[in-house]
Design a protein around this motif. Structure first.
Motif, PDB file in Angstrom:
ATOM      1  N   GLN A  38      17.077 -36.379-151.481  1.00  0.00           N
ATOM      2  CA  GLN A  38      16.488 -37.465-150.680  1.00  0.00           C
ATOM      3  C   GLN A  38      17.405 -37.586-149.345  1.00  0.00           C
ATOM      4  OE1 GLN A  38      13.485 -38.762-151.101  1.00  0.00           O
ATOM      5  NE2 GLN A  38      13.296 -37.516-152.871  1.00  0.00           N
ATOM      6  N   THR A 100      15.346 -43.115-154.582  1.00  0.00           N
ATOM      7  CA  THR A 100      16.408 -42.504-155.595  1.00  0.00           C
ATOM      8  C   THR A 100      16.395 -43.112-156.814  1.00  0.00           C
ATOM      9  OG1 THR A 100      18.079 -43.594-154.744  1.00  0.00           O
ATOM     10  CG2 THR A 100      17.680 -41.599-153.612  1.00  0.00           C
ATOM     11  N   ASN A 256      10.886 -41.727-158.702  1.00  0.00           N
ATOM     12  CA  ASN A 256      12.205 -41.073-158.206  1.00  0.00           C
ATOM     13  C   ASN A 256      12.654 -40.419-159.066  1.00  0.00           C
ATOM     14  OD1 ASN A 256      11.338 -43.010-155.940  1.00  0.00           O
ATOM     15  ND2 ASN A 256      12.712 -44.805-156.661  1.00  0.00           N
TER      16      ASN A 256
END
Length: 267
Positions: A38, A100, A256
């Motif tokens: 990410q 995340t 995530n």
């Protein structure tokens, strides 16, 4: 739990016995590596090595390296702060929308605390430095980090030996290794554009659809036809698939990169 059968090359359900704490410290390091995608779109590889004989696990990724620079307030190198000191993090905003899996910086530190040896290595082209530091005896002993000029591309690698005595274990048994290996497949499925290499072998999962096929292989409906799947890729953040189940409602899901195995749905 679902685990990967290497002989049949598919996912199977299996009764397993494992210590959640040991699973969690491994998963924290693995999710940290996936999170780096990410932060760096160029990242394309995660390498996972599980060495049962030497009780050693390593997770490597080629995403943007950790800044090799001293933190202005904490007066220590940033990697040291992240992995070797409690109560130091930047991820405390509960109102921020997150993409995340990490939270508050405790996971990697807990892995360090529950390991007999823990080593972090990183290289940052931006700061033109590489970093290496090791801790021993549950994060109680360490030496000053080794700082050198960076060579080659960015990377971060965490290698640790879990303190099995803390988990009332004598070795990494087959059940926990099966679960760890399954998580490697999970990460391959949920990290677009990232190839996952497990114990030197590239996993045959390039995307979520490939992952789904591991559950459907050799499965047939009541008419002896291969099971069909309804698959929908709605946007870069959401993918959904539905198919028939032979054991009531079952699900595999991720948020995530974190496996949400305890989700319950009323139908």
């Amino acid at each position: 739990m679902w685990v990967y059968d290497e002989e049949k090359e598919l996912m199977i359900t299996k009764d397993v016995t494992f210590v959640p704490g040991l699973y969690k410290i491994f998963d924290e390091i693995l999710v940290n590596a996936a999170d780096n995608k990410q932060r760096d779109e160029k990242m394309n590889t995660i390498k996972i090595t599980i060495d049962k004989v030497h009780n050693q696990i390593s997770v490597w990724n080629n995403g943007k390296g950790i800044p090799v620079v001293e933190h202005k307030e904490e007066k220590m190198y940033v990697p040291t702060m992240i992995f070797g000191h409690l109560l130091t993090s930047s991820n405390y905003n509960d109102f921020e929308k997150k993409v995340t899996g990490g939270r508050n910086g405790y996971g990697a530190k807990l892995c360090n605390i529950f390991s007999t040896k823990f080593t972090v290595e990183t290289s940052s082209c931006e700061y033109k430095r590489s970093f290496r530091q090791s801790w021993q005896k549950n994060m109680s002993l360490t030496k000053e980090p080794t700082i050198r000029d960076s060579v080659g591309e960015d990377f971060t690698c965490v290698t640790f030996s879990p303190d099995l005595s803390k988990f009332h274990m004598e070795e990494l048994d087959d059940d926990i290794i099966d679960i760890m290996k399954r998580r490697a497949y999970d990460i391959a499925a949920s990290s677009k554009g990232v190839r996952v290499i497990l114990n030197g072998k590239k996993l045959p999962v390039k995307n979520f659809r490939d992952y789904i096929n591991l559950f459907l292989k050799d499965k047939y409906d009541e008419n002896d036809q291969p099971l069909k799947v309804v698959y929908y890729d709605s946007n870069p953040r959401w993918q959904v698939a539905v198919t028939l189940s032979d054991k009531g409602f079952q699900q595999a899901s991720f948020v995530n990169s974190i496996a949400t195995t305890k989700v319950r749905v009323r139908v």
